[in-house]
Design a protein around this motif. Structure first.
Motif, PDB file in Angstrom:
ATOM      1  N   LEU A 150      34.872  10.427 -16.209  1.00  0.00           N
ATOM      2  CA  LEU A 150      33.995  11.376 -15.520  1.00  0.00           C
ATOM      3  C   LEU A 150      32.552  10.880 -15.556  1.00  0.00           C
ATOM      4  O   LEU A 150      31.836  10.926 -14.552  1.00  0.00           O
ATOM      5  CB  LEU A 150      34.074  12.765 -16.175  1.00  0.00           C
ATOM      6  N   ASP A 151      32.126  10.389 -16.717  1.00  0.00           N
ATOM      7  CA  ASP A 151      30.753   9.886 -16.849  1.00  0.00           C
ATOM      8  C   ASP A 151      30.499   8.690 -15.923  1.00  0.00           C
ATOM      9  O   ASP A 151      29.380   8.463 -15.492  1.00  0.00           O
ATOM     10  CB  ASP A 151      30.457   9.492 -18.309  1.00  0.00           C
ATOM     11  N   SER A 152      31.600   7.941 -15.638  1.00  0.00           N
ATOM     12  CA  SER A 152      31.414   6.780 -14.750  1.00  0.00           C
ATOM     13  C   SER A 152      31.511   7.189 -13.276  1.00  0.00           C
ATOM     14  O   SER A 152      31.432   6.354 -12.386  1.00  0.00           O
ATOM     15  CB  SER A 152      32.472   5.713 -15.059  1.00  0.00           C
ATOM     16  N   GLY A 153      31.736   8.490 -13.035  1.00  0.00           N
ATOM     17  CA  GLY A 153      31.744   8.995 -11.653  1.00  0.00           C
ATOM     18  C   GLY A 153      33.122   9.099 -11.031  1.00  0.00           C
ATOM     19  O   GLY A 153      33.274   9.512  -9.889  1.00  0.00           O
ATOM     20  N   LYS A 154      34.171   8.738 -11.771  1.00  0.00           N
ATOM     21  CA  LYS A 154      35.539   8.762 -11.236  1.00  0.00           C
ATOM     22  C   LYS A 154      36.047  10.210 -11.156  1.00  0.00           C
ATOM     23  O   LYS A 154      35.939  10.958 -12.135  1.00  0.00           O
ATOM     24  CB  LYS A 154      36.429   7.955 -12.191  1.00  0.00           C
ATOM     25  N   PRO A 155      36.679  10.611 -10.050  1.00  0.00           N
ATOM     26  CA  PRO A 155      37.292  11.941 -10.014  1.00  0.00           C
ATOM     27  C   PRO A 155      38.559  11.980 -10.884  1.00  0.00           C
ATOM     28  O   PRO A 155      39.385  11.066 -10.823  1.00  0.00           O
ATOM     29  CB  PRO A 155      37.663  12.143  -8.539  1.00  0.00           C
ATOM     30  N   CYS A 156      38.694  13.008 -11.706  1.00  0.00           N
ATOM     31  CA  CYS A 156      39.866  13.139 -12.585  1.00  0.00           C
ATOM     32  C   CYS A 156      40.533  14.486 -12.358  1.00  0.00           C
ATOM     33  O   CYS A 156      39.854  15.507 -12.229  1.00  0.00           O
ATOM     34  CB  CYS A 156      39.449  13.074 -14.061  1.00  0.00           C
ATOM     35  N   LEU A 157      41.869  14.470 -12.343  1.00  0.00           N
ATOM     36  CA  LEU A 157      42.644  15.719 -12.266  1.00  0.00           C
ATOM     37  C   LEU A 157      43.445  15.815 -13.554  1.00  0.00           C
ATOM     38  O   LEU A 157      44.271  14.943 -13.849  1.00  0.00           O
ATOM     39  CB  LEU A 157      43.602  15.688 -11.070  1.00  0.00           C
ATOM     40  N   PHE A 158      43.192  16.859 -14.327  1.00  0.00           N
ATOM     41  CA  PHE A 158      43.953  17.049 -15.570  1.00  0.00           C
ATOM     42  C   PHE A 158      44.917  18.202 -15.368  1.00  0.00           C
ATOM     43  O   PHE A 158      44.525  19.283 -14.927  1.00  0.00           O
ATOM     44  CB  PHE A 158      43.013  17.360 -16.739  1.00  0.00           C
ATOM     45  N   SER A 159      46.202  17.983 -15.710  1.00  0.00           N
ATOM     46  CA  SER A 159      47.181  19.067 -15.619  1.00  0.00           C
ATOM     47  C   SER A 159      47.833  19.278 -16.973  1.00  0.00           C
ATOM     48  O   SER A 159      48.090  18.315 -17.704  1.00  0.00           O
ATOM     49  CB  SER A 159      48.250  18.725 -14.584  1.00  0.00           C
ATOM     50  N   GLY A 160      48.058  20.533 -17.305  1.00  0.00           N
ATOM     51  CA  GLY A 160      48.696  20.837 -18.590  1.00  0.00           C
ATOM     52  C   GLY A 160      48.820  22.336 -18.793  1.00  0.00           C
ATOM     53  O   GLY A 160      48.584  23.131 -17.863  1.00  0.00           O
ATOM     54  N   THR A 161      49.191  22.727 -19.998  1.00  0.00           N
ATOM     55  CA  THR A 161      49.301  24.153 -20.307  1.00  0.00           C
ATOM     56  C   THR A 161      47.891  24.771 -20.317  1.00  0.00           C
ATOM     57  O   THR A 161      46.892  24.049 -20.429  1.00  0.00           O
ATOM     58  CB  THR A 161      49.931  24.333 -21.704  1.00  0.00           C
ATOM     59  N   TYR A 176      31.750  19.274 -14.902  1.00  0.00           N
ATOM     60  CA  TYR A 176      31.608  18.027 -14.140  1.00  0.00           C
ATOM     61  C   TYR A 176      32.089  18.294 -12.718  1.00  0.00           C
ATOM     62  O   TYR A 176      33.217  18.775 -12.540  1.00  0.00           O
ATOM     63  CB  TYR A 176      32.501  16.937 -14.735  1.00  0.00           C
ATOM     64  N   PRO A 177      31.284  17.945 -11.705  1.00  0.00           N
ATOM     65  CA  PRO A 177      31.752  18.173 -10.319  1.00  0.00           C
ATOM     66  C   PRO A 177      32.986  17.339  -9.976  1.00  0.00           C
ATOM     67  O   PRO A 177      33.735  17.687  -9.081  1.00  0.00           O
ATOM     68  CB  PRO A 177      30.552  17.761  -9.456  1.00  0.00           C
ATOM     69  N   ASN A 178      33.199  16.226 -10.696  1.00  0.00           N
ATOM     70  CA  ASN A 178      34.352  15.354 -10.390  1.00  0.00           C
ATOM     71  C   ASN A 178      35.592  15.661 -11.248  1.00  0.00           C
ATOM     72  O   ASN A 178      36.552  14.902 -11.239  1.00  0.00           O
ATOM     73  CB  ASN A 178      33.966  13.864 -10.501  1.00  0.00           C
ATOM     74  N   LEU A 179      35.552  16.782 -12.000  1.00  0.00           N
ATOM     75  CA  LEU A 179      36.751  17.185 -12.771  1.00  0.00           C
ATOM     76  C   LEU A 179      37.471  18.320 -12.056  1.00  0.00           C
ATOM     77  O   LEU A 179      36.861  19.335 -11.704  1.00  0.00           O
ATOM     78  CB  LEU A 179      36.366  17.652 -14.181  1.00  0.00           C
ATOM     79  N   PHE A 180      38.778  18.157 -11.881  1.00  0.00           N
ATOM     80  CA  PHE A 180      39.636  19.200 -11.294  1.00  0.00           C
ATOM     81  C   PHE A 180      40.758  19.468 -12.286  1.00  0.00           C
ATOM     82  O   PHE A 180      41.233  18.533 -12.951  1.00  0.00           O
ATOM     83  CB  PHE A 180      40.212  18.727  -9.954  1.00  0.00           C
ATOM     84  N   THR A 181      41.176  20.720 -12.377  1.00  0.00           N
ATOM     85  CA  THR A 181      42.216  21.039 -13.367  1.00  0.00           C
ATOM     86  C   THR A 181      43.322  21.910 -12.772  1.00  0.00           C
ATOM     87  O   THR A 181      43.072  22.752 -11.917  1.00  0.00           O
ATOM     88  CB  THR A 181      41.610  21.778 -14.580  1.00  0.00           C
ATOM     89  N   GLY A 272      42.705  26.793 -15.294  1.00  0.00           N
ATOM     90  CA  GLY A 272      42.666  25.702 -14.321  1.00  0.00           C
ATOM     91  C   GLY A 272      42.069  26.150 -12.992  1.00  0.00           C
ATOM     92  O   GLY A 272      42.078  27.339 -12.660  1.00  0.00           O
ATOM     93  N   ASP A 273      41.554  25.176 -12.217  1.00  0.00           N
ATOM     94  CA  ASP A 273      41.063  25.495 -10.868  1.00  0.00           C
ATOM     95  C   ASP A 273      42.221  26.017 -10.023  1.00  0.00           C
ATOM     96  O   ASP A 273      42.050  26.848  -9.144  1.00  0.00           O
ATOM     97  CB  ASP A 273      40.474  24.237 -10.212  1.00  0.00           C
ATOM     98  N   ILE A 274      43.406  25.476 -10.301  1.00  0.00           N
ATOM     99  CA  ILE A 274      44.633  25.975  -9.664  1.00  0.00           C
ATOM    100  C   ILE A 274      45.654  26.236 -10.767  1.00  0.00           C
ATOM    101  O   ILE A 274      45.767  25.449 -11.715  1.00  0.00           O
ATOM    102  CB  ILE A 274      45.221  24.935  -8.674  1.00  0.00           C
ATOM    103  N   THR A 275      46.378  27.346 -10.662  1.00  0.00           N
ATOM    104  CA  THR A 275      47.496  27.615 -11.575  1.00  0.00           C
ATOM    105  C   THR A 275      48.800  27.466 -10.799  1.00  0.00           C
ATOM    106  O   THR A 275      48.907  27.951  -9.678  1.00  0.00           O
ATOM    107  CB  THR A 275      47.421  29.062 -12.123  1.00  0.00           C
ATOM    108  N   LEU A 276      49.763  26.798 -11.426  1.00  0.00           N
ATOM    109  CA  LEU A 276      51.088  26.663 -10.796  1.00  0.00           C
ATOM    110  C   LEU A 276      52.157  27.289 -11.676  1.00  0.00           C
ATOM    111  O   LEU A 276      52.075  27.232 -12.908  1.00  0.00           O
ATOM    112  CB  LEU A 276      51.423  25.181 -10.591  1.00  0.00           C
ATOM    113  N   GLY A 277      53.144  27.847 -11.028  1.00  0.00           N
ATOM    114  CA  GLY A 277      54.272  28.408 -11.777  1.00  0.00           C
ATOM    115  C   GLY A 277      55.460  28.537 -10.841  1.00  0.00           C
ATOM    116  O   GLY A 277      55.425  28.060  -9.702  1.00  0.00           O
ATOM    117  N   ASP A 278      56.497  29.172 -11.333  1.00  0.00           N
ATOM    118  CA  ASP A 278      57.642  29.482 -10.475  1.00  0.00           C
ATOM    119  C   ASP A 278      57.326  30.831  -9.835  1.00  0.00           C
ATOM    120  O   ASP A 278      56.853  31.737 -10.520  1.00  0.00           O
ATOM    121  CB  ASP A 278      58.921  29.631 -11.303  1.00  0.00           C
TER     122      ASP A 278
END
Ligand SMILES: Cc1cc2nc3c(=O)[nH]c(=O)nc-3n(C[C@H](O)[C@H](O)[C@H](O)COP(=O)(O)OP(=O)(O)OC[C@H]3O[C@@H](n4cnc5c(N)ncnc54)[C@H](O)[C@@H]3O)c2cc1C
Ligand code: SF4
Ligand code: SF4
Ligand code: SF4
Length: 383
Positions: A150-161, A176-181, A272-278
């Motif tokens: 993120l500090d180097s400017g790369k967009p990252c998507l983290f997924s988890g519980t 961070y504007p380049n972090l999505f969850t 998260g910015d988006i939540t997923l489930g069944d």
């Protein structure tokens, strides 16, 4: 001396405290059940208190200030839906993220079938992240790796519980504007030691090393929750969730981490910015549910909206009211079963085989009836 928790049920193992410690004084160590807990090295700790500040499980967290949107959604590709747990929303999000030059982090099995968070830089590297694995993933140095990117400017998507996503946010301590969850609706993570015992039992039974495990095989009779194990000697096993012992112990909540009964994230204030489930409320969407998997997609922030707008041409979706999409773990944590403590003691004293026989055995009659019922249902559907 700094105390992070008094009782194990007060720590979900998100690892934010270990990642944030400026003196590397905290290591995540496995307890006798294989669950990771932070352990402080008193020789290195300077008692700055930072680790306590980042513990969302203790201190709570700030929810997004955003008017949520909720959808029932299906990936338009049936093959993609088959390769994911519910409606295949995650693969679309992840692929789009990679196409846009980002890196995607998620839970994947390594060659020893240990569950860890990994980074996917290409679409080919995404495949092991897909599908639900019903045990706790080891985050290792993922949070630190993400911060560097993120500090180097790369967009990252983290997924988890939910707890892992909030753990990352707390560790980063700024937006961070380049972090999505993406967080998943979560009913609990199972005991890693039981998973090791299960793998050993299956390897012995089939006289072979295990090649792969699928907790949500969409195989037998079109069901979505079957347990499938494929062995190196080409044999394979596929069983109904109410017959497979691992699935029975997990779905009866006997094998899950004690902190999951106190989960702070089992509500609609998603991390998260988006939540997923069944998508559970089939009735709310009528014929849209074709029984091949429908995702619940909750858009919780502007970033979530931006991500979703890039993939919705590859999804069929129906917007629904939040109230109609609720399911138990969006309202409250999983309830601790009465037999939980007894199960834990018996597992520690008498082992896996004993608890399987006592808590997860199904009679031959039960198994035969189960198979017969499903065959009849399938034949009726064909008519
Ligand atoms: C332990 C666990 C409990 C769950 N409980 C519920 C529930 O009670 N109700 C409900 O509606 N949905 C639950 N889910 C979520 C659901 O099973 C699907 O993962 C979700 O709907 C996404 O499906 P998909 O088809 O969009 O994509 P998939 O390809 O299935 O998505 C996989 C995603 O899940 C993540 N993931 C998989 N296993 C783990 C893990 N062990 N730890 C952290 N992240 C993981 C991956 O990183 C990836 O982001 C649970 C998932 C897990 C892992
Ligand atoms: S109090 Fe400070 S130095 Fe000690 S473990 Fe926590 S973060 Fe590290
Ligand atoms: S920050 Fe996470 S791992 Fe550390 S004590 Fe709190 S819940 Fe446990
Ligand atoms: S139930 Fe809650 S505490 Fe347990 S793993 Fe899921 S999000 Fe974390």
């Amino acid at each position: 001396m700094i105390c992070l928790f008094k009782d194990k049920s007060e720590c979900c193992g998100c690892s934010a405290c270990a990642a944030v410690c400026p003196h590397n004084a905290i290591a995540m160590k496995a307890d006798t059940n294989g669950f990771l807990y932070p352990e402080i090295n008193g020789d290195l700790c300077v008692e700055c208190g930072l680790c306590q500040k980042v513990c969302a499980f203790k201190n709570g967290y700030q929810a997004f200030d955003y008017q949520k949107k909720v959808y029932a959604a299906k990936n338009k590709s049936t093959a993609a839906r088959k390769g994911s747990s519910s409606g295949g929303a995650f693969p679309l999000i992840a692929e789009k993220f990679i196409e846009n030059g980002g890196v995607v982090f998620g839970a994947a099995f390594d060659s020893e079938l240990k569950l860890r968070h990994i980074a996917a830089h290409t679409k080919q590297e995404l495949a092991p992240i897909y599908k639900s694995k019903y045990l706790q993933s080891d985050l290792g140095d993922t949070f630190k790796e993400i911060k560097e990117l993120l500090d180097s400017g790369k967009p990252c998507l983290f997924s988890g519980t939910g707890c892992q996503v909030q753990g990352l946010r707390e560790f980063l301590r700024k937006d961070y504007p380049n972090l999505f969850t993406v967080d998943i609706v979560c009913h609990g993570v199972a005991n890693p030691k039981i998973f090791e015992d299960y793998k050993k039992m299956m390897s012995e039974r089939f006289s072979s090393k295990i090649k792969s495990i699928d907790f949500r095989a969409k195989k037998i009779y079109g069901q979505t929750q079957d347990m499938q194990v494929v062995f190196e000697n080409s044999k394979s096993y596929c069983e109904f969730p109410d017959i497979d012992v691992y699935k029975i112990l997990y779905s009866n909540n006997l094998s899950i981490r004690s902190s999951c009964f106190e989960c702070k994230f089992a509500n609609t204030d998603r991390t998260g910015d988006i939540t997923l489930g069944d998508f559970w409320a089939s009735r709310a969407i009528g014929g849209f549910d074709d029984k091949k998997g429908v995702s619940l997609v909750m858009i919780n922030s502007e970033k979530g909206e931006k991500l979703f707008s890039q993939i919705n041409s590859r999804l069929s979706e129906v917007e629904v009211e939040l109230e109609k999409a609720l399911q138990p773990n969006l309202k409250a944590p999983t309830k601790k079963p009465d037999a939980y403590e007894c199960f834990q003691c018996e597992y520690a004293d008498k082992g896996f085989e004993y608890v399987c026989k006592k808590y997860a055995r199904r009679s031959l009659k039960y198994k035969a009836m189960r198979r017969a019922k499903t065959t009849v249902k399938r034949l009726l559907k064909r008519k």
